[in-house]
Design an enzyme around this catalytic site. Sequence first.
Site, mmCIF file in Angstrom:
data_model
loop_
_atom_site.group_PDB
_atom_site.id
_atom_site.type_symbol
_atom_site.label_atom_id
_atom_site.label_comp_id
_atom_site.label_asym_id
_atom_site.label_seq_id
_atom_site.Cartn_x
_atom_site.Cartn_y
_atom_site.Cartn_z
ATOM 1 N N ARG A 1 -41.625 75.998 -105.902
ATOM 2 C CA ARG A 1 -40.260 75.451 -105.860
ATOM 3 C C ARG A 1 -39.636 75.786 -107.216
ATOM 4 N NH1 ARG A 1 -37.362 71.255 -103.120
ATOM 5 N NH2 ARG A 1 -35.926 70.120 -104.477
ATOM 6 N N HIS B 1 -33.709 77.959 -98.743
ATOM 7 C CA HIS B 1 -34.630 76.834 -98.529
ATOM 8 C C HIS B 1 -35.186 76.919 -97.096
ATOM 9 C CE1 HIS B 1 -36.628 73.185 -99.131
ATOM 10 N NE2 HIS B 1 -35.631 72.345 -99.315
ATOM 11 N N GLN C 1 -37.009 73.901 -95.125
ATOM 12 C CA GLN C 1 -36.089 72.890 -94.613
ATOM 13 C C GLN C 1 -35.474 73.343 -93.294
ATOM 14 O OE1 GLN C 1 -35.153 69.669 -95.991
ATOM 15 N NE2 GLN C 1 -34.457 69.584 -93.869
ATOM 16 N N ASP D 1 -24.612 69.001 -97.353
ATOM 17 C CA ASP D 1 -25.555 68.856 -98.461
ATOM 18 C C ASP D 1 -24.780 68.294 -99.653
ATOM 19 O OD1 ASP D 1 -27.849 68.992 -99.971
ATOM 20 O OD2 ASP D 1 -27.925 71.172 -100.111
ATOM 21 N N CYS E 1 -30.222 67.479 -95.619
ATOM 22 C CA CYS E 1 -31.596 67.714 -96.081
ATOM 23 C C CYS E 1 -32.080 66.657 -97.060
ATOM 24 C CB CYS E 1 -31.712 69.116 -96.688
ATOM 25 S SG CYS E 1 -30.728 69.354 -98.183
ATOM 26 N N ARG F 1 -40.134 67.835 -92.003
ATOM 27 C CA ARG F 1 -40.539 68.742 -93.074
ATOM 28 C C ARG F 1 -42.065 68.874 -93.089
ATOM 29 N NH1 ARG F 1 -37.662 69.639 -97.769
ATOM 30 N NH2 ARG F 1 -39.541 70.776 -98.430
#
Length: 305
Positions: A103, A130, A133, A221, A264, A292
Amino acid sequence: MTAPKHFLDLDRLDTATLRHILDLGLDTKKTGPNGEKPLAGKTLALLFEKPSTRTRVSFEVGMKRLGGDVVVLERDSSQLGRGETVADTARVLSRYVDAIMLRTTREEKMLELASHATVPVINGLTDRTHPCQLMADVMTFEEHKGPIAGSTVAWVGDGNNMATSWIHAAVRFDFELRLAAPAELAPPPDVVRWAQGEGATIKVTDDPLGAVDGADCVVTDVWTSMGDGEDEASVSRRHNMLHAYQVDTRMMDAAGDGAIFMHCLPAHRGEEVTADVIDGPQSVVWDEAENRMHAQAGVLLWCLG
């Protein structure tokens, strides 16, 4: 030596492979924590250059449910934060572990790690994409709405890394994607051109109500992501640009009957979404967060064979 099976981005894998990964994840969800332990004896390194709640917990718990072990490395507690190259980190970790989740900030770091690792590398997030996700999001959509192919998804807000992965997903899973964002925060034009060249129905607009009209799913988001600049002036400027893109009840009412809301997380109630939407009956964000772990279990099983 067989090349490792990296999970770097949705556009790098074909639809059949992504569907297989989702099926693997759904199988583990059905069996629960007391199912078989196919990854017994395997170790996953979790390498964090950006803070995390969901990524860390979902990977750690998911790997352990599959029988494997986890080693967590944060930037300040590893040599990567002290000047060791990404390539050298990849070479060393490949001697110790069976897979690496990264990450990070720049996509180039992930690509460099993958090019020098001899074990699978998983993209846990970069500033560009991402994908883990998105696998969870597709899983969640289909649990609530049925097949995503032929559906309409509306993205509202900053055209950030999540928006890019939604564009990749629209190509691979064959749904219409409408992206509403201020012109200055629009998704990367090269990604939009790629998707349109692949035959996807991608529409970019600065009209949020037009984008959500009749949509099956509305997604947003945070307005200020990690790395966007957190000084007061830049945050205020972004908020002014995005104020009209807040997902509220009026926007959800404009969407189709039975439309669901996704985010998310973490969410900032009163900014990108109102409390009555994220905590309301159309919200599926908690299922999305749980998935997830299940979607990433599928990724781990695919990567590690």
